[in-house]
Design an enzyme around this catalytic site. Structure first.
Site, PDB file in Angstrom:
ATOM      1  N   HIS A  39       0.822  -1.215   0.000  1.00 34.00           N
ATOM      2  CA  HIS A  39       0.000   0.000   0.000  1.00 34.00           C
ATOM      3  C   HIS A  39       0.856   1.266   0.000  1.00 34.00           C
ATOM      4  CE1 HIS A  39      -4.278  -1.450   0.988  1.00 34.00           C
ATOM      5  NE2 HIS A  39      -3.578  -2.483   0.541  1.00 34.00           N
ATOM      6  N   HIS A 158      -1.614 -12.937  -2.048  1.00 37.52           N
ATOM      7  CA  HIS A 158      -2.803 -13.232  -1.245  1.00 37.52           C
ATOM      8  C   HIS A 158      -2.744 -14.620  -0.621  1.00 37.52           C
ATOM      9  CE1 HIS A 158      -5.402  -9.966  -3.331  1.00 37.52           C
ATOM     10  NE2 HIS A 158      -5.011  -9.562  -2.136  1.00 37.52           N
ATOM     11  N   THR A 159      -1.702 -15.360  -0.939  1.00 32.67           N
ATOM     12  CA  THR A 159      -1.491 -16.617  -0.214  1.00 32.67           C
ATOM     13  C   THR A 159      -1.299 -16.344   1.273  1.00 32.67           C
ATOM     14  OG1 THR A 159      -0.172 -18.647  -0.166  1.00 32.67           O
ATOM     15  CG2 THR A 159       1.025 -16.601  -0.522  1.00 32.67           C
ATOM     16  N   THR A 175      -6.410 -18.920   1.224  1.00 29.71           N
ATOM     17  CA  THR A 175      -5.819 -20.260   1.196  1.00 29.71           C
ATOM     18  C   THR A 175      -6.036 -20.966   2.527  1.00 29.71           C
ATOM     19  OG1 THR A 175      -3.647 -19.510   1.995  1.00 29.71           O
ATOM     20  CG2 THR A 175      -4.027 -19.429  -0.396  1.00 29.71           C
ATOM     21  N   ASP A 182       3.203 -19.766  -0.414  1.00 29.76           N
ATOM     22  CA  ASP A 182       3.392 -20.814  -1.416  1.00 29.76           C
ATOM     23  C   ASP A 182       2.524 -20.487  -2.626  1.00 29.76           C
ATOM     24  OD1 ASP A 182       0.811 -21.416  -0.620  1.00 29.76           O
ATOM     25  OD2 ASP A 182       1.381 -23.203   0.526  1.00 29.76           O
TER      26      ASP A 182
END
Length: 279
Positions: A39, A158-159, A175, A182
Site C-alpha cells: 500500500h 494473497h497466499t 488459502t 506458497d
C-alpha cells in the site's frame, strides 16, 4: 531528505532486517506487513513521477483512507523497529518489512537495495478495488508501470493473510494456510470456490482474462516458477518511485543479475507453454 547509503547505513539495514524477522515471527504479522509495503508503494504514478515506496503511508491523511484500514497496526510495529534504528528511512523500513514477511513465511528471497527517500506528506493514488475486474487491474498497474505478469505474480501474495469484514466488507482467507507463502493461491483459484475460502472479483478476473490465465496455470503447476516470478515483481513494486544508487555493494549487484536471469526464464516458459497449446 536524501539517504546516504554508506557502510554504516548498510549495517543498520542488516540489523533492521534481523529485528524485523524476529518481530514478524513472534507476532505472526507477516500478512499485514506485506500489505503495508504494497500500500505504501502502490500509489506510484509512472507518468507523473509521484507517489511510490516513500514512507508516506505513515501520515494520518493517507493511513486513514478506507483502503488502508487496519494498517495502523503495521505502522506501529514498524515504529518499534524504527526506534532502534532511527537512521533507516521509513521508506526503506516499510519495504524491507514486506521483503522479510515473504521470506519468513517460506517465500522467495527478494533482493533489497536501500536508499529510499522519505516523503514529507501523504500521497494520492488509487489502489485496487476488489469489486472490479481485469480492466481495472490493468489500468491501476499500468499507471504504476507494471505489466500483466506483475499483476498475476503480485496477486499471489494473497497466499498470506485474510480479509477482515471491518476493513474491507469481506471476510476470510484465500488459502488453507494463510501464514505460509506458497503457490496455493493459484491452486485454489483453479479449483473454483471452496467453502471458507475467499475469491474476490479481482481474483476471478485472473481466470477469466485470456492473458492472465496462462500465468495462473503455470504458477499453480510450478511453485518454483511462481517464486521466481514473484521475486521479480515484488522487487519492481518495492522500487516504484525509487532510483537505486549507482554504486551498490557487489552482493546486491549479483542478486539483481540473478533476478534478471529468472525473469528471462519465466517469460521463455510462458511463451513455450503458449506455443505448445497452439499446436
Amino acid at each position: 531528505m536524501a539517504v546516504n547509503v554508506d557502510a554504516e547505513y548498510l549495517k543498520e539495514i542488516e540489523k533492521t532486517r534481523r529485528d524485523l524477522r524476529a518481530l514478524i515471527s513472534s507476532r505472526n504479522c507477516a500478512p499485514i506487513m506485506l500489505r503495508l509495503a504494497w500500500h505504501d508503494a502502490g500509489t506510484y504514478d509512472a507518468k507523473k513521477k509521484t507517489g511510490g515506496a516513500n514512507g508516506s503511508i505513515r501520515f494520518k491523511e493517507e493511513l486513514n483512507r478506507p483502503h488502508n484500514k487496519g494498517l495502523e497496526k503495521a505502522v506501529a510495529f514498524c515504529e518499534e523497529v524504527k526506534a532502534k534504528h532511527p537512521r533507516v528511512s521509513y521508506a526503506d523500513l516499510y519495504q524491507l518489512a514486506g521483503v522479510v514477511a515473504v521470506e519468513v513465511t517460506g517465500g522467495p528471497a527478494i533482493p533489497f537495495t536501500p536508499g529510499r527517500k522519505d516523503a514529507d506528506s501523504a500521497d494520492d493514488g488509487e489502489l485496487p478495488n476488489p469489486n472490479e475486474g481485469a480492466s481495472h487491474l490493468r489500468t491501476l498497474f499500468s499507471r504504476m508501470g507494471l505489466l500483466d505478469r506483475d499483476i498475476v505474480a503480485l496477486s499471489g501474495g494473497h497466499t498470506l493473510g485474510r480479509a477482515h469484514k471491518e476493513r474491507s466488507d469481506f471476510e476470510g482467507p484465500w488459502t488453507q494456510d494463510p501464514l505460509k507463502f506458497d503457490n496455493s493461491y493459484f491452486v485454489e483459484l483453479l479449483k473454483g470456490e471452496t467453502p471458507g475460502l475467499l475469491q474476490l472479483k479481482t481474483d476471478k478476473a485472473l481466470l477469466d482474462d485470456p492473458k492472465f490465465h496462462p500465468f495462473v496455470k503455470l504458477y499453480a503447476k510450478d511453485e518454483d516458477m511462481f517464486f521466481k516470478a514473484y521475486a521479480i515483481s515484488h522487487k519492481k513494486l518495492s522500487e516504484l518511485g525509487f532510483n537505486p544508487p549507482r554504486r551498490i555493494p557487489s552482493a546486491v549487484t549479483q542478486q539483481t543479475l540473478g533476478i534478471a536471469v529468472a525473469a528471462a526464464v519465466v517469460i521463455f516458459t510462458i511463451c513455450y507453454e503458449a506455443s505448445r497449446r497452439g499446436k
